[in-house]
Design a protein around this motif. Structure first.
Motif, PDB file in Angstrom:
ATOM      1  N   ALA A  44       0.840  -1.213   0.000  1.00  0.00           N
ATOM      2  CA  ALA A  44       0.000   0.000   0.000  1.00  0.00           C
ATOM      3  C   ALA A  44       0.866   1.251   0.000  1.00  0.00           C
ATOM      4  O   ALA A  44       1.937   1.294   0.604  1.00  0.00           O
ATOM      5  CB  ALA A  44      -0.889   0.009   1.240  1.00  0.00           C
ATOM      6  N   ALA A  45       0.365   2.291  -0.691  1.00  0.00           N
ATOM      7  CA  ALA A  45       1.033   3.602  -0.701  1.00  0.00           C
ATOM      8  C   ALA A  45       0.488   4.394   0.478  1.00  0.00           C
ATOM      9  O   ALA A  45      -0.584   5.008   0.394  1.00  0.00           O
ATOM     10  CB  ALA A  45       0.768   4.317  -2.017  1.00  0.00           C
ATOM     11  N   LEU A  46       1.206   4.337   1.603  1.00  0.00           N
ATOM     12  CA  LEU A  46       0.766   5.047   2.812  1.00  0.00           C
ATOM     13  C   LEU A  46       1.346   6.455   2.783  1.00  0.00           C
ATOM     14  O   LEU A  46       2.462   6.681   2.312  1.00  0.00           O
ATOM     15  CB  LEU A  46       1.243   4.309   4.070  1.00  0.00           C
ATOM     16  N   ASP A  47       0.563   7.407   3.287  1.00  0.00           N
ATOM     17  CA  ASP A  47       0.989   8.808   3.214  1.00  0.00           C
ATOM     18  C   ASP A  47       0.328   9.540   4.384  1.00  0.00           C
ATOM     19  O   ASP A  47      -0.884   9.546   4.497  1.00  0.00           O
ATOM     20  CB  ASP A  47       0.515   9.387   1.863  1.00  0.00           C
ATOM     21  N   PHE A  48       1.166  10.112   5.251  1.00  0.00           N
ATOM     22  CA  PHE A  48       0.591  10.788   6.422  1.00  0.00           C
ATOM     23  C   PHE A  48       0.997  12.256   6.486  1.00  0.00           C
ATOM     24  O   PHE A  48       0.738  12.935   7.476  1.00  0.00           O
ATOM     25  CB  PHE A  48       0.994  10.026   7.701  1.00  0.00           C
ATOM     26  N   GLY A  49       1.662  12.710   5.426  1.00  0.00           N
ATOM     27  CA  GLY A  49       2.053  14.107   5.312  1.00  0.00           C
ATOM     28  C   GLY A  49       3.182  14.488   6.261  1.00  0.00           C
ATOM     29  O   GLY A  49       3.547  13.724   7.169  1.00  0.00           O
ATOM     30  N   PRO A  50       3.711  15.715   6.089  1.00  0.00           N
ATOM     31  CA  PRO A  50       4.880  16.124   6.901  1.00  0.00           C
ATOM     32  C   PRO A  50       4.532  16.358   8.376  1.00  0.00           C
ATOM     33  O   PRO A  50       5.393  16.271   9.240  1.00  0.00           O
ATOM     34  CB  PRO A  50       5.326  17.431   6.233  1.00  0.00           C
ATOM     35  N   ASP A  51       3.257  16.654   8.654  1.00  0.00           N
ATOM     36  CA  ASP A  51       2.887  17.013  10.031  1.00  0.00           C
ATOM     37  C   ASP A  51       2.034  15.947  10.716  1.00  0.00           C
ATOM     38  O   ASP A  51       1.500  16.184  11.802  1.00  0.00           O
ATOM     39  CB  ASP A  51       2.101  18.339  10.021  1.00  0.00           C
ATOM     40  N   GLY A  52       1.864  14.801  10.053  1.00  0.00           N
ATOM     41  CA  GLY A  52       1.031  13.767  10.663  1.00  0.00           C
ATOM     42  C   GLY A  52       1.861  12.549  11.015  1.00  0.00           C
ATOM     43  O   GLY A  52       3.062  12.506  10.768  1.00  0.00           O
ATOM     44  N   ARG A  53       1.189  11.544  11.560  1.00  0.00           N
ATOM     45  CA  ARG A  53       1.860  10.288  11.862  1.00  0.00           C
ATOM     46  C   ARG A  53       0.852   9.191  11.603  1.00  0.00           C
ATOM     47  O   ARG A  53      -0.362   9.451  11.524  1.00  0.00           O
ATOM     48  CB  ARG A  53       2.369  10.233  13.305  1.00  0.00           C
ATOM     49  N   ALA A  54       1.336   7.971  11.488  1.00  0.00           N
ATOM     50  CA  ALA A  54       0.443   6.837  11.245  1.00  0.00           C
ATOM     51  C   ALA A  54      -0.293   6.477  12.532  1.00  0.00           C
ATOM     52  O   ALA A  54       0.269   6.516  13.629  1.00  0.00           O
ATOM     53  CB  ALA A  54       1.261   5.638  10.777  1.00  0.00           C
ATOM     54  N   GLY A  55      -1.550   6.128  12.377  1.00  0.00           N
ATOM     55  CA  GLY A  55      -2.325   5.655  13.529  1.00  0.00           C
ATOM     56  C   GLY A  55      -3.108   4.411  13.150  1.00  0.00           C
ATOM     57  O   GLY A  55      -3.471   4.234  11.988  1.00  0.00           O
TER      58      GLY A  55
END
Ligand SMILES: NC(=O)N[C@@H](O)C(=O)O
Ligand code: NI
Length: 162
Positions: A44-55
Motif C-alpha cells: 500500500a502507498a501510505l501517506d501521512f504528510g509532513p505534520d502527521g503520523r500513522a495511527g
C-alpha cells in the motif's frame, strides 16, 4: 444520467486510480517464518504528510444494506486511509474521481472476503460501509492536529444497487 450506481466486484486494476487493494492473492513476495508464512510485502502507498503520523484505530460500524442511498462523499487531503476488515464479510467500497475539487460520478465496488483497501491521499470515498455485522475494521490513517477531512453532501443522492 441515472443516479443508480451498480456494484461491481473489486479489482486492483479498476481501483488503481483510487488506491490499493490489499489481499493475499497471488504468490507471496517472500516466504518467512521458516516457510510457514507468505508475506505479501509492502502493498500500500501510505501517506501521512509532513505534520502527521500513522495511527491504527478500530472501527465498529453499523452494517448497511443494498440498495444503499449515498448521500455523502469525503476525502482526506493530508493522508491515506486503509480499511482492513477484521471479519471475512465483504463490504462496500465507494470512490469517485475528483473534478476540479468536487467528486465526479461515484463507483461502487464489493470486496471479496479478506480483502481490504487503502485510499490514496485526497481520494473521494464513501465512509466505511459494512454490509453485515460485526462491522469491525482496523483503520490505518493519519493522526494529526488538523481535521484532514472534506465532506460533500450529494443532492440528489445516488442509490447503490446490487
Ligand atoms: N472519519 C473517520 O474516521 N472515518 C471516515 O474517514 C471514513 O472514511 O469512514
Ligand atoms: Ni475516510
Amino acid at each position: 444520467m441515472s443516479r443508480e450506481i451498480k456494484v461491481v466486484p473489486l479489482s486492483a486494476a479498476a481501483f488503481a486510480p483510487f488506491g490499493d487493494v490489499l489481499d493475499a492473492s497471488g504468490t507471496p513476495d517472500k516466504m518467512i517464518n521458516a516457510g510457514l508464512c507468505g508475506r505479501h510485502h509492502d502493498r500500500a502507498a501510505l501517506d501521512f504528510g509532513p505534520d502527521g503520523r500513522a495511527g491504527i484505530s478500530i472501527f465498529n460500524a453499523e452494517p448497511r444494506s443494498l440498495p444503499y442511498e449515498l448521500t455523502l462523499l469525503e476525502r482526506h487531503p493530508e493522508g491515506s486511509q486503509a480499511f482492513l476488515p477484521m471479519t471475512e464479510n465483504p463490504f462496500l467500497v465507494i470512490v469517485a474521481p475528483d473534478e476540479n475539487g468536487t467528486p465526479g460520478r461515484p463507483r461502487a465496488f464489493m470486496t471479496a472476503p479478506h480483502q481490504g483497501v487503502n485510499f490514496h491521499r485526497g481520494v473521494w470515498h464513501g465512509v466505511l460501509t459494512p454490509l453485515s455485522a460485526p462491522g469491525l475494521f482496523t483503520v490505518v490513517d493519519r493522526i494529526g492536529k488538523t481535521a484532514n477531512l472534506e465532506e460533500v453532501s450529494l443532492a440528489p443522492s445516488y442509490v447503490v444497487v446490487p
